[in-house]
Enzyme design. Structure first.
Site, PDB file in Angstrom:
ATOM      1  N   ASP A  67     -27.303  28.999 -73.684  1.00  0.00           N
ATOM      2  CA  ASP A  67     -26.573  28.988 -74.949  1.00  0.00           C
ATOM      3  C   ASP A  67     -27.509  28.912 -76.145  1.00  0.00           C
ATOM      4  O   ASP A  67     -28.716  28.721 -75.989  1.00  0.00           O
ATOM      5  CB  ASP A  67     -25.578  27.807 -74.972  1.00  0.00           C
ATOM      6  N   ASN A 136     -18.796  14.391 -72.458  1.00  0.00           N
ATOM      7  CA  ASN A 136     -17.397  14.739 -72.211  1.00  0.00           C
ATOM      8  C   ASN A 136     -17.243  15.752 -71.077  1.00  0.00           C
ATOM      9  O   ASN A 136     -16.187  16.350 -70.914  1.00  0.00           O
ATOM     10  CB  ASN A 136     -16.756  15.281 -73.506  1.00  0.00           C
ATOM     11  N   HIS A 138     -18.923  18.625 -70.748  1.00  0.00           N
ATOM     12  CA  HIS A 138     -19.169  20.039 -71.055  1.00  0.00           C
ATOM     13  C   HIS A 138     -20.457  20.515 -70.388  1.00  0.00           C
ATOM     14  O   HIS A 138     -21.375  19.731 -70.144  1.00  0.00           O
ATOM     15  CB  HIS A 138     -19.172  20.303 -72.572  1.00  0.00           C
ATOM     16  N   GLU A 143     -16.686  23.542 -73.762  1.00  0.00           N
ATOM     17  CA  GLU A 143     -16.136  22.238 -74.106  1.00  0.00           C
ATOM     18  C   GLU A 143     -14.758  22.052 -73.478  1.00  0.00           C
ATOM     19  O   GLU A 143     -14.067  23.040 -73.197  1.00  0.00           O
ATOM     20  CB  GLU A 143     -15.995  22.149 -75.632  1.00  0.00           C
TER      21      GLU A 143
END
Ligand code: GLP
Length: 241
Positions: A67, A136, A138, A143
């Site tokens: 990414d 979280n 991801h 996400e």
């Protein structure tokens, strides 16, 4: 999904570097799937040390990164291209022309995503994908959401991730709000995946990986569908207090 539980961060990095080095030795023209974030830094240092000791040759290796922020210029010191150059590529004998990171300054981000996915498909395929994990759950910039994306796409960052990543920037307002990221299927095209998780902040996310549940609320949980995933974590990430 297999788990390797190590004592601490250093042991996780040693284990991860040994696995990646093993792939490079076995297949000198392998394709590495690489990740940013603070977690893999120790692994990169160990790979550099092996290269410097003459034990590892990256001259025929190529890579795809997961990414990149959007928009961001490749020479911005917070870009993932800059991160990869300074922490790995400039320190080993990889040919930079064979390293790919999504282009955070592409004028047409949708086209860049299409081209990136096409480049993955046109390659011989990622032999080993290294992943970190967000607090979280991801992975890359996929996400938690009701629906996840399969392929490389432009996405918004959650408040949680903006906060977590703001430690690298001067101000929280400097963190780009969007990113170009491989999707869940792009990641799962890799033949083998290792996911590195260290520290207590990751333990809720690791707990989800240990459970039987697969949910888009924890994107990393979808990795349970892949036949060759090893989670390498330290005790702090493995045992929630
Ligand atoms: C970023 C990256 C992820 C990375 C995550 C965790 O959001 N896009 O690829 O896994 O941060 O980073 P860290 O390893 O610093 O906790």
């Amino acid at each position: 999904m297999k788990f390797i539980v190590c004592k601490n961060y250093d042991e996780v990095m040693t284990e991860a570097a040994a696995i990646v080095a093993g792939v490079v030795r076995e297949k000198p023209d392998c394709i590495l799937g690489l990740a940013t974030g603070s977690t893999p830094l120790g692994m990169y240092d160990r790979l550099v040390a092996e290269y410097e000791a003459g034990k590892l040759d990256f001259s025929r290796v190529s890579s795809f990164n997961l990414d990149e922020y959007y928009p961001i210029s490749p020479d911005n010191d917070q870009s993932y291209r800059y991160f990869m150059n300074t922490n790995l590529f400039n320190r080993i004998n990889i040919d930079k022309a064979n390293t790919r990171v999504p282009n955070g300054s592409a004028a047409d981000p949708e086209q860049e995503c299409k081209d990136y996915e096409a480049a993955i498909d046109a390659s011989a395929g990622v032999d080993i994908q290294v992943l970190g994990i967000g607090q979280n759950g991801h992975i890359a910039f996929n996400e938690p959401e009701d629906k996840l994306y399969a392929y490389t796409h432009l996405t918004g960052l959650t408040e949680n991730t903006i906060k977590a990543n703001s430690r690298f920037f001067e101000n929280e307002s400097d963190v780009p709000r969007q990113a170009l990221t491989m999707g869940m299927a792009s990641i799962m095209k890799a033949r083998k995946i290792i996911l590195l998780a260290t520290g207590a902040a990751k333990c809720e996310a690791v707990k989800e990986l240990l459970s039987d549940r697969i949910t888009t609320a924890v994107p990393a949980s979808l990795l349970k569908l892949h036949p060759d995933v090893t989670v390498i974590c330290d005790e702090a990430a493995y045992n929630c207090n």
